[in-house]
Each structure stands twice: as C-alpha cells, then as structure tokens.
Design a protein around this motif. Structure first.
Motif, PDB file in Angstrom:
ATOM      1  N   GLN A  75      26.584  27.951  39.343  1.00 13.41           N
ATOM      2  CA  GLN A  75      26.995  27.248  40.578  1.00 13.41           C
ATOM      3  C   GLN A  75      25.765  26.720  41.326  1.00 13.41           C
ATOM      4  OE1 GLN A  75      29.225  30.598  42.216  1.00 13.41           O
ATOM      5  NE2 GLN A  75      31.140  29.458  42.024  1.00 13.41           N
ATOM      6  N   ILE A  79      24.709  22.771  42.100  1.00 10.02           N
ATOM      7  CA  ILE A  79      24.458  22.261  43.464  1.00 10.02           C
ATOM      8  C   ILE A  79      23.113  21.532  43.472  1.00 10.02           C
ATOM      9  CG2 ILE A  79      23.929  22.956  45.845  1.00 10.02           C
ATOM     10  CD1 ILE A  79      26.000  25.233  45.494  1.00 10.02           C
ATOM     11  N   LEU A  84      24.084  18.441  45.904  1.00 10.24           N
ATOM     12  CA  LEU A  84      25.305  18.535  46.713  1.00 10.24           C
ATOM     13  C   LEU A  84      25.008  19.180  48.061  1.00 10.24           C
ATOM     14  CD1 LEU A  84      28.426  18.135  46.792  1.00 10.24           C
ATOM     15  CD2 LEU A  84      28.622  20.516  46.044  1.00 10.24           C
ATOM     16  N   ILE A  89      32.793  23.361  44.714  1.00  9.95           N
ATOM     17  CA  ILE A  89      32.548  23.617  43.287  1.00  9.95           C
ATOM     18  C   ILE A  89      33.848  24.114  42.686  1.00  9.95           C
ATOM     19  CG2 ILE A  89      31.392  25.033  41.565  1.00  9.95           C
ATOM     20  CD1 ILE A  89      28.922  24.716  42.795  1.00  9.95           C
ATOM     21  N   THR A 116      30.985  19.860  40.412  1.00 10.90           N
ATOM     22  CA  THR A 116      30.891  19.712  41.867  1.00 10.90           C
ATOM     23  C   THR A 116      31.679  18.484  42.310  1.00 10.90           C
ATOM     24  OG1 THR A 116      28.914  18.362  41.615  1.00 10.90           O
ATOM     25  CG2 THR A 116      28.568  20.706  42.040  1.00 10.90           C
TER      26      THR A 116
END
Ligand code: PMP
Length: 285
Positions: A75, A79, A84, A89, A116
């Motif tokens: 994750q 990002i 992001l 997510i 994302t």
C-alpha cells in the motif's frame, strides 16, 4: 494517465496488469476486497480494514496471500509510486485460478490486486449539500458481513437511485433498513437519538461505523443499535451515512421526505468534523 498497480508480486503499469480468465474472482465472485482512504499520502484507519480483510478470508476459508505487514508495505509503495495525496487504495484477494468447479480447489495461489484511485475526499462538494436516497428492496445474499466482490445487487440499487434522480439507495428487508448500497445508514430521531441497525450477518460491519460509534459515545449522544423502519426514516430529524471514502455524509432527502430543513443536520455535521479531526490527528503522528 496510467497508474502503477500491484498484481501478484509485481508493480506494473495498469495496461500491463493481467489476471487469469480462470480466476475464481472472475467466474464466481470468489473474492473479497477492502477500500481504505488516503489523506495527505497516509492511510486512514487501515488497521481496522486489515482486521476485517482477515475475517472475510477466514469466513470463506480462503488462503492469505501474504502477511498484513507485506500488504501494508505494498500500500505504501503504491501511494509513493502514484504520488497519491488524497483518494483511496482498493485491495482484492481471490481464491486464485483453477479449472471451473463449484467446489473450492485445493492449494490454489490466491490472487492479490491493489490499486490507487485519486478522489477529493475532504472537500467533496456533496458534503455540505447532503445527498438524497431512495429506499429499495434488499436483494443481496444472506452473508453481507463478508466483504465479497459479489456486488451486482448494490450496483442495481445504485442504478435504481440514479433513474429516480437520487444519489444513493438504502436497502430494506422485512420493512427495516439494512444499510446503504455501499455504506452504513443512520437516522437521528426528533428526540436526538442516533439510530443504526445492529451488527449481524445482514450488514457489513463498517470500519467507519465503529469509529463514529466511538465518537458519538465520546460526545455523549444517545445511540440505539436496533432495527428501524422506512417510516422512521421519513420522520427523522437527521440522517447520514458512513463509509471509508465518504466519512460521515449527511442525507437530506429519503424517498419523497425532506429530512429536517433539507440541509445537513447539526449532529451529522458534528460527527463529520469529529471524524475528520481524528483522521487528521492519526496522520499527524
Ligand atoms: N456497508 C456496505 C454494504 C459497504 O459496501 C460499505 C463500504 N465498503 C460499508 C457498509 C461501510 O464500510 P466502511 O466504513 O468500512 O467503508
């Protein structure tokens, strides 16, 4: 603009991401998912989503593709790679690819996909305006506590809402509201009591719901977790929904009934502000 997505151990441009046509997620909706929101490049309440993900996997006797720590590392990498700042997510795990057979295959490798999606979560203009909902029959299966990718019924509910000129649908079973198409549903009575359906197999145990219930207790609001009817909705002083990407969102119209003065109510606004304050504090650590 192309994103970098994660599929089974690899970070690839979205155009190059591949999943087998034999994947059981594709054939049987034999998969589960989670959506966590991202603010200022940080995950909100992700631990809760990990706990529910593991519960969904266990309820379906599905293998865990990797550890929670490994998922969290993916994750964070997504990002970073997609730069992001605000959005969500999405994570999906399926039982994997195997010859088509209703019985679960043995020892298939689970499929793990994450991507994302940018979204204006904090400054969503609908937040100050409020949304309208219609009530529709809940035609989903009986294990709505498991967050599976079998989402056609809520898609149909949402389309029914759209056709009626509303923003969303609240689903009804035996005269009682279960939840929204992709959120938990609440009303505030004229006496100021927050009412939402009790947890059970009939609804998803929302991660945002849990946080908001704790905030309601902290602010000394009276809360009743019980069945509530469509009629109670039409006569409510306020109404709102909660979900990871909507936070607390006021509802100002239910079917033909205008709720309160047609603007987001005081308690709904307070809970939204309190939830956002808590999320901001979480990411400031
Ligand atoms: N109920 C349903 C049916 C949902 O799809 C969702 C959102 N995934 C929720 C409730 C809210 O859950 P959460 O707060 O964990 O996003």
């Amino acid at each position: 603009m192309s994103r970098i997505v994660y599929v089974n151990g690899e970070f690839v441009p979205e155009e190059e991401a591949k999943v087998s046509v034999f994947d059981r997620g594709f054939m049987f909706a034999d998969g589960i998912y989670e959506v966590s929101s991202v603010l200022r490049g940080k995950l909100i309440d992700n631990n809760g989503h990990m706990v529910r993900m593991n519960r969904s996997l266990n309820e379906l006797d599905m293998a865990h593709p990797c550890t929670d720590e490994e998922i969290e590392a993916i994750q964070h990498e997504l990002i970073k790679r997609n730069n992001l700042d605000e959005g969500l997510i999405y994570l999906q795990i399926t039982r994997g690819a195997a010859d088509r057979d209703f019985a679960y295959p043995k020892d298939t490798k689970p499929t793990l996909v994450l991507f994302t999606q940018a979204k204006n979560v904090l400054g969503n203009p609908i937040a100050t305006k409020g949304i309208s909902v219609i009530t529709v029959e809940d035609i989903r299966w009986a294990r709505r506590d498991i967050k599976t990718v079998g989402l056609l019924a809520p898609c149909m509910a949402k389309m029914q809402a759209k056709a009626a000129g509303a923003d969303d649908a609240w689903m009804v079973e035996d005269g009682h509201i279960t939840e929204g198409s992709s959120n938990n549903a609440y009303i505030v009575t004229k006496e100021g009591t927050i009412v939402t359906r009790q947890i059970g197999n009939e609804i998803l145990n929302g991660i945002t719901r849990r946080a908001v219930m704790a905030l309601a207790a902290k602010h000394d609001y009276k809360v009743e977790e019980r069945l509530f009817t469509v009629e109670e909705c039409h006569n409510a002083a306020e109404a709102f929904i909660t979900s990871a990407t909507m936070f607390v969102q006021a509802v100002v119209k239910i079917d033909d009934a205008v709720i309160g003065d047609g603007k987001p109510g005081t308690i709904s606004n307070q809970l939204r502000e309190a939830y956002i304050a808590e999320a901001m504090a979480e990411i400031a650590d």
